[in-house]
Write a protein that holds these residues in place. Structure first.
Motif, PDB file in Angstrom:
ATOM      1  N   ALA A 137       0.829  -1.202   0.000  1.00 48.76           N
ATOM      2  CA  ALA A 137       0.000   0.000   0.000  1.00 48.76           C
ATOM      3  C   ALA A 137       0.864   1.253   0.000  1.00 48.76           C
ATOM      4  N   MET A 138       1.948   1.219   0.755  1.00 50.59           N
ATOM      5  CA  MET A 138       2.853   2.364   0.777  1.00 50.59           C
ATOM      6  C   MET A 138       3.512   2.564  -0.583  1.00 50.59           C
ATOM      7  N   GLN A 139       3.897   1.460  -1.231  1.00 51.30           N
ATOM      8  CA  GLN A 139       4.497   1.568  -2.559  1.00 51.30           C
ATOM      9  C   GLN A 139       3.490   2.110  -3.565  1.00 51.30           C
ATOM     10  N   ALA A 140       2.224   1.720  -3.446  1.00 51.22           N
ATOM     11  CA  ALA A 140       1.187   2.251  -4.344  1.00 51.22           C
ATOM     12  C   ALA A 140       1.054   3.757  -4.181  1.00 51.22           C
ATOM     13  N   GLY A 141       1.113   4.228  -2.945  1.00 49.61           N
ATOM     14  CA  GLY A 141       1.050   5.667  -2.715  1.00 49.61           C
ATOM     15  C   GLY A 141       2.259   6.396  -3.258  1.00 49.61           C
ATOM     16  N   ILE A 142       3.435   5.799  -3.103  1.00 52.54           N
ATOM     17  CA  ILE A 142       4.659   6.399  -3.648  1.00 52.54           C
ATOM     18  C   ILE A 142       4.582   6.467  -5.159  1.00 52.54           C
ATOM     19  N   ASP A 143       4.068   5.407  -5.791  1.00 54.98           N
ATOM     20  CA  ASP A 143       3.929   5.406  -7.246  1.00 54.98           C
ATOM     21  C   ASP A 143       2.959   6.475  -7.719  1.00 54.98           C
ATOM     22  N   ALA A 144       1.926   6.743  -6.921  1.00 55.97           N
ATOM     23  CA  ALA A 144       0.921   7.734  -7.312  1.00 55.97           C
ATOM     24  C   ALA A 144       1.349   9.160  -7.000  1.00 55.97           C
ATOM     25  N   ALA A 145       2.355   9.340  -6.158  1.00 60.14           N
ATOM     26  CA  ALA A 145       2.765  10.676  -5.726  1.00 60.14           C
ATOM     27  C   ALA A 145       3.403  11.452  -6.867  1.00 60.14           C
ATOM     28  N   THR A 146       3.157  12.744  -6.908  1.00 58.61           N
ATOM     29  CA  THR A 146       3.735  13.619  -7.934  1.00 58.61           C
ATOM     30  C   THR A 146       4.743  14.599  -7.358  1.00 58.61           C
ATOM     31  N   GLY A 147       4.959  14.563  -6.050  1.00 57.43           N
ATOM     32  CA  GLY A 147       5.805  15.550  -5.401  1.00 57.43           C
ATOM     33  C   GLY A 147       7.287  15.276  -5.523  1.00 57.43           C
ATOM     34  N   ASP A 148       8.088  16.321  -5.312  1.00 61.19           N
ATOM     35  CA  ASP A 148       9.552  16.198  -5.240  1.00 61.19           C
ATOM     36  C   ASP A 148       9.974  15.678  -3.873  1.00 61.19           C
ATOM     37  N   VAL A 149       9.124  15.906  -2.877  1.00 58.87           N
ATOM     38  CA  VAL A 149       9.344  15.418  -1.524  1.00 58.87           C
ATOM     39  C   VAL A 149       8.158  14.543  -1.153  1.00 58.87           C
ATOM     40  N   ILE A 150       8.446  13.370  -0.605  1.00 57.90           N
ATOM     41  CA  ILE A 150       7.385  12.447  -0.200  1.00 57.90           C
ATOM     42  C   ILE A 150       7.499  12.211   1.297  1.00 57.90           C
ATOM     43  N   VAL A 151       6.385  12.363   1.989  1.00 58.64           N
ATOM     44  CA  VAL A 151       6.302  12.078   3.421  1.00 58.64           C
ATOM     45  C   VAL A 151       5.344  10.914   3.616  1.00 58.64           C
ATOM     46  N   THR A 152       5.759   9.910   4.377  1.00 58.66           N
ATOM     47  CA  THR A 152       4.897   8.781   4.698  1.00 58.66           C
ATOM     48  C   THR A 152       4.511   8.860   6.174  1.00 58.66           C
ATOM     49  N   MET A 153       3.318   8.376   6.475  1.00 64.15           N
ATOM     50  CA  MET A 153       2.872   8.338   7.864  1.00 64.15           C
ATOM     51  C   MET A 153       1.758   7.311   7.999  1.00 64.15           C
ATOM     52  N   ASP A 154       1.490   6.893   9.226  1.00 60.53           N
ATOM     53  CA  ASP A 154       0.424   5.932   9.502  1.00 60.53           C
ATOM     54  C   ASP A 154      -0.935   6.619   9.480  1.00 60.53           C
ATOM     55  N   GLY A 155      -1.970   5.807   9.299  1.00 63.52           N
ATOM     56  CA  GLY A 155      -3.309   6.345   9.257  1.00 63.52           C
ATOM     57  C   GLY A 155      -4.087   6.147  10.540  1.00 63.52           C
ATOM     58  N   ASP A 156      -3.409   5.824  11.642  1.00 60.23           N
ATOM     59  CA  ASP A 156      -4.108   5.561  12.904  1.00 60.23           C
ATOM     60  C   ASP A 156      -4.131   6.771  13.833  1.00 60.23           C
ATOM     61  N   LEU A 157      -3.680   7.926  13.315  1.00 63.30           N
ATOM     62  CA  LEU A 157      -3.657   9.186  14.070  1.00 63.30           C
ATOM     63  C   LEU A 157      -2.696   9.156  15.255  1.00 63.30           C
ATOM     64  N   GLN A 158      -1.749   8.224  15.250  1.00 61.33           N
ATOM     65  CA  GLN A 158      -0.725   8.233  16.292  1.00 61.33           C
ATOM     66  C   GLN A 158       0.445   9.128  15.903  1.00 61.33           C
ATOM     67  N   ASN A 159       0.633   9.374  14.606  1.00 59.56           N
ATOM     68  CA  ASN A 159       1.598  10.363  14.145  1.00 59.56           C
ATOM     69  C   ASN A 159       0.929  11.734  14.108  1.00 59.56           C
ATOM     70  N   ASP A 160       1.707  12.780  14.306  1.00 60.20           N
ATOM     71  CA  ASP A 160       1.191  14.145  14.302  1.00 60.20           C
ATOM     72  C   ASP A 160       1.554  14.817  12.980  1.00 60.20           C
ATOM     73  N   PRO A 161       0.568  15.136  12.124  1.00 60.54           N
ATOM     74  CA  PRO A 161       0.875  15.784  10.844  1.00 60.54           C
ATOM     75  C   PRO A 161       1.571  17.133  11.006  1.00 60.54           C
ATOM     76  N   ARG A 162       1.436  17.752  12.171  1.00 59.48           N
ATOM     77  CA  ARG A 162       2.101  19.042  12.382  1.00 59.48           C
ATOM     78  C   ARG A 162       3.618  18.919  12.397  1.00 59.48           C
ATOM     79  N   ASP A 163       4.135  17.695  12.509  1.00 54.87           N
ATOM     80  CA  ASP A 163       5.586  17.483  12.433  1.00 54.87           C
ATOM     81  C   ASP A 163       6.095  17.487  10.994  1.00 54.87           C
ATOM     82  N   ILE A 164       5.197  17.376  10.028  1.00 57.00           N
ATOM     83  CA  ILE A 164       5.622  17.244   8.629  1.00 57.00           C
ATOM     84  C   ILE A 164       6.457  18.432   8.165  1.00 57.00           C
ATOM     85  N   PRO A 165       6.004  19.690   8.337  1.00 55.87           N
ATOM     86  CA  PRO A 165       6.825  20.817   7.860  1.00 55.87           C
ATOM     87  C   PRO A 165       8.238  20.819   8.443  1.00 55.87           C
ATOM     88  N   ARG A 166       8.365  20.446   9.711  1.00 50.52           N
ATOM     89  CA  ARG A 166       9.690  20.439  10.349  1.00 50.52           C
ATOM     90  C   ARG A 166      10.598  19.389   9.721  1.00 50.52           C
TER      91      ARG A 166
END
Length: 332
Positions: A88-117
């Motif tokens: 599933a992660m590889q499918a998302g990477i294949d679909a991504a169009t960005g120069d930078v790719i960030v991966t994270m879990d979907g269980d809300l245990q990761n904080d998206p506010r950490d992404i910019p940092r």
């Protein structure tokens, strides 16, 4: 999305956030809202790609419905069945169009506010990966934290990579480097190790990130994954050290095993010449099978060398990766 964030001064880029989800219907809409809130004022264009890994509940329908209400920068990829997190992660990477790719879990245990940092450090320090480190992990000690600590310690020692928390899915990558590797099986835990086959560990770093306790849904992890991690670690170690020379790996084992067998047979041969009976001795069988086993390892090494030449031939004969922008002239 392209709004100004006063705290971030980043080079021009496009960001793709990849999130695999499986049976997370209660977290589907909150996940989209959390990423939207965290990146609403992000100063560069961004997209969120949520991959539904063949969920059996209403996760996919909830994702599609909620994505339509938020905007076109939220994309949902639905897999035909449950292929597990790595695929599933590889499918998302294949679909991504960005120069930078960030991966994270979907269980809300990761904080998206950490992404910019994480992205800021990736780009300003000219790194290829910045991995999250859940330094204050909010999980049970015996079932999650202790096995994870032991596994990370073992992985650090074997791979030589100085990461404290390879199990944290929150990571930022340069897309061109990440796409140099393909993820199979359950190798999402070892992405930094796989990347070490195409980039230098000096271009890797980790950053402390927030971690929350799960509030909805059930965990997809358990102690049963420990043995799978050990098997995956063996494969990663092999590719790290012998991907371009598998004959050396099998050849050394073959010579050692075959040499032991020849030594045993030589010893028994001397005893036979001295008049002793060796026909019923178990050592004779051991020596014979060691010689056969050594020959098998040697021939396996030859076959592996042939396969690796075919593999690199398909990649235009290049057992290396040139960093973009690092060369001179048209070859950069």
């Amino acid at each position: 999305m392209n709004m100004t964030h006063p705290a971030l001064l980043l080079p021009a880029h496009r960001l793709s956030v990849v999130v695999p989800m499986y049976n997370e219907v209660e977290n589907a809409a909150p996940l989209i809202d959390a990423v939207q809130a965290a990146l609403a004022s992000y100063p560069q264009p961004w997209e969120l790609i949520v991959v539904d890994d063949g969920s059996r509940d209403a996760t996919a329908a909830t994702l599609r419905r909620h994505a339509r209400t938020v905007g076109d920068h939220i994309r949902v990829v639905q897999l035909a069945r449950n292929f597990r997190q790595t695929a599933a992660m590889q499918a998302g990477i294949d679909a991504a169009t960005g120069d930078v790719i960030v991966t994270m879990d979907g269980d809300l245990q990761n904080d998206p506010r950490d992404i910019p940092r994480l992205v800021q450090r990736l780009l300003t320090e000219d790194l290829d990966i910045v991995a999250g480190w859940r330094h204050q992990r909010q999980d049970g000690f015996w079932l999650r934290k202790l096995p994870s600590q032991l596994a990370n310690r073992l992985i650090r020692r074997i791979t030589g990579l100085p990461f404290h928390d390879l199990g944290c899915s929150l990571k930022a990558f340069r897309a061109d480097v990440l796409r140099e590797v393909r993820l199979y099986g359950e190798m999402h835990r070892f992405i930094p190790a796989w990347l070490s086959t195409v980039t230098s560990p000096a271009r890797m770093a980790e950053e402390p990130v927030e971690h929350f306790a799960r509030t909805h849904g059930t965990s997809k992890y358990g102690l049963s994954r420990t043995l799978r991690v050990l098997v995956d670690l063996l494969a990663v170690t092999f590719f790290q050290r012998f991907a371009a020379r598998p004959g050396h790996f099998f050849g050394v084992i073959g010579l050692a095993v075959g040499g032991l067998g020849l030594g045993i047979l030589g010893y028994l041969g001397v005893l036979k010449l001295l008049g002793e009976s060796i026909g019923g001795r178990p050592l004779l069988s051991l020596g014979f099978f060691c010689v056969i086993g050594g020959l098998q390892f040697l021939t396996t090494g030859v076959l592996a060398e042939l396969l690796i030449r075919i593999y690199y031939g398909a990649r235009h004969g290049q057992p290396y990766v040139v960093r973009r922008g690092a060369g001179d002239g048209d070859g950069a």
